[in-house]
Design an enzyme around this catalytic site. Sequence first.
Site, PDB file in Angstrom:
ATOM      1  N   ASP A 168     -52.853 -10.077  26.197  1.00  0.00           N
ATOM      2  CA  ASP A 168     -54.018 -10.748  26.796  1.00  0.00           C
ATOM      3  C   ASP A 168     -54.704  -9.958  27.901  1.00  0.00           C
ATOM      4  O   ASP A 168     -55.758 -10.372  28.387  1.00  0.00           O
ATOM      5  CB  ASP A 168     -53.601 -12.125  27.320  1.00  0.00           C
ATOM      6  CG  ASP A 168     -53.266 -13.072  26.180  1.00  0.00           C
ATOM      7  OD1 ASP A 168     -53.980 -13.026  25.166  1.00  0.00           O
ATOM      8  OD2 ASP A 168     -52.295 -13.834  26.302  1.00  0.00           O
ATOM      9  N   ASP A 225     -56.518 -13.556  17.309  1.00  0.00           N
ATOM     10  CA  ASP A 225     -57.133 -13.513  18.646  1.00  0.00           C
ATOM     11  C   ASP A 225     -57.158 -12.088  19.217  1.00  0.00           C
ATOM     12  O   ASP A 225     -58.026 -11.727  20.014  1.00  0.00           O
ATOM     13  CB  ASP A 225     -56.371 -14.395  19.640  1.00  0.00           C
ATOM     14  CG  ASP A 225     -55.829 -15.683  19.051  1.00  0.00           C
ATOM     15  OD1 ASP A 225     -55.588 -15.740  17.837  1.00  0.00           O
ATOM     16  OD2 ASP A 225     -55.638 -16.633  19.812  1.00  0.00           O
TER      17      ASP A 225
END
Length: 399
Positions: free
Chosen positions: A115, A174
């Site tokens: 992330d 993602d």
Amino acid sequence: MKTRLKIFLAAILFIAISCSKEKPIDKIIDESLSFAVKQYSLMTDTMKNKPDQLPRTITAEGRLKTENSHWWTSGFYPGSLWYLYEYSNNPEFKADATGITARVEQEKYTTNSHDVGFILNCSFGNGLRLTGEEAYNEVLLTGAKSLSTRFRPNIGCIQSWGSSKKWQCPVIIDNMMNLELLMWAFKKSGDSSFYKIALSHADTTIKYHFRSDFSTYHVVSYDTVTGKVEARQTAQGFSDSSAWSRGQSWGLYGYTMMYRETGLDRYLQQARHIAGFLTSNPNLPEDKIPYWDFNAPGIPNATRDASAGAIMASALIELSSFVGKEEGERYLKVAETQIRTLASPMYMAKLGENGDFLLMHSVGSIPANSEVDVPLTYADYYFIEACMRYRKILNAESK
Ligand code: GLY
């Protein structure tokens, strides 16, 4: 009929027609961004008293819920502040964006999750774009190096989550979003390893993540020794074979961005295929805000996900500029409907409500019963981005 009565009836008819006409999209966008400036000023007043914290969602009591910088969504609030500074030119927003961006700097050393791309690109990336602040280059480059440590050469992908009993090397769709940081790092440093990793990840994902209808699995896990696919499953979607809505939006955005960054036709074609799956999907409602999963049980009464709609809108607006006129207009029409819906009272909160977030009705994870039908910081970020992108197109057209 008497003349006066005729004039009276004509006036009534004119008022009725004017009222039934849609408000122009540039007005909706301007009103939404002006409202966002007010709502986020309130949020920033609160956040000033919460050092080291970043907004995430709301609590069960409806109050702002925050996290430290390591939570994957930490970059979206500083990113939203940068966009609102770009919109308003208000120096207070610049000062606030600068201060809040500093709160996520330590994530440049993050190597235990993918992330870091989301976190730093939205915060420092937007800050660099708007201010040219020299010191931000180091943060972004260090972050890109940290992200690169998660690349698994025998698989060809960046590992998303840690290994577990269930999955040796899980890669989620993602993760396409994190490649923007690597593409920036390649262009800034000239170090081709960033480029090679980004392309390898994007190509491997085209090969193994997508079904024949161009919907995507959420999780593909690879065997760390053989490099082969060991599982195709979901974590946040309805089922392993379903199309989890936000995942589809990440894929669309990711390949559109990769085409922008590389000019490689295969990424444009992938983005167009995904757009086709989404925009002509019989389970996409008239108002164009997806259910939380395209195969959710209970459609048409299933819960919507505003975040999936906002990400899709932003991606479609960008994609519209890479294709022919007719196709581009089709994408823009869907994005415009999404912006109109999200800007309506159905989704847009009132001033001072909703934990000072803009949008209501997003979904984090229904299988985990977490963040269901709530505001989420990334729904706001991509809605603001979609408005800014659309505004740029409208401004260019009016010149
Ligand atoms: N990247 C996590 C999510 O979309 O929920």
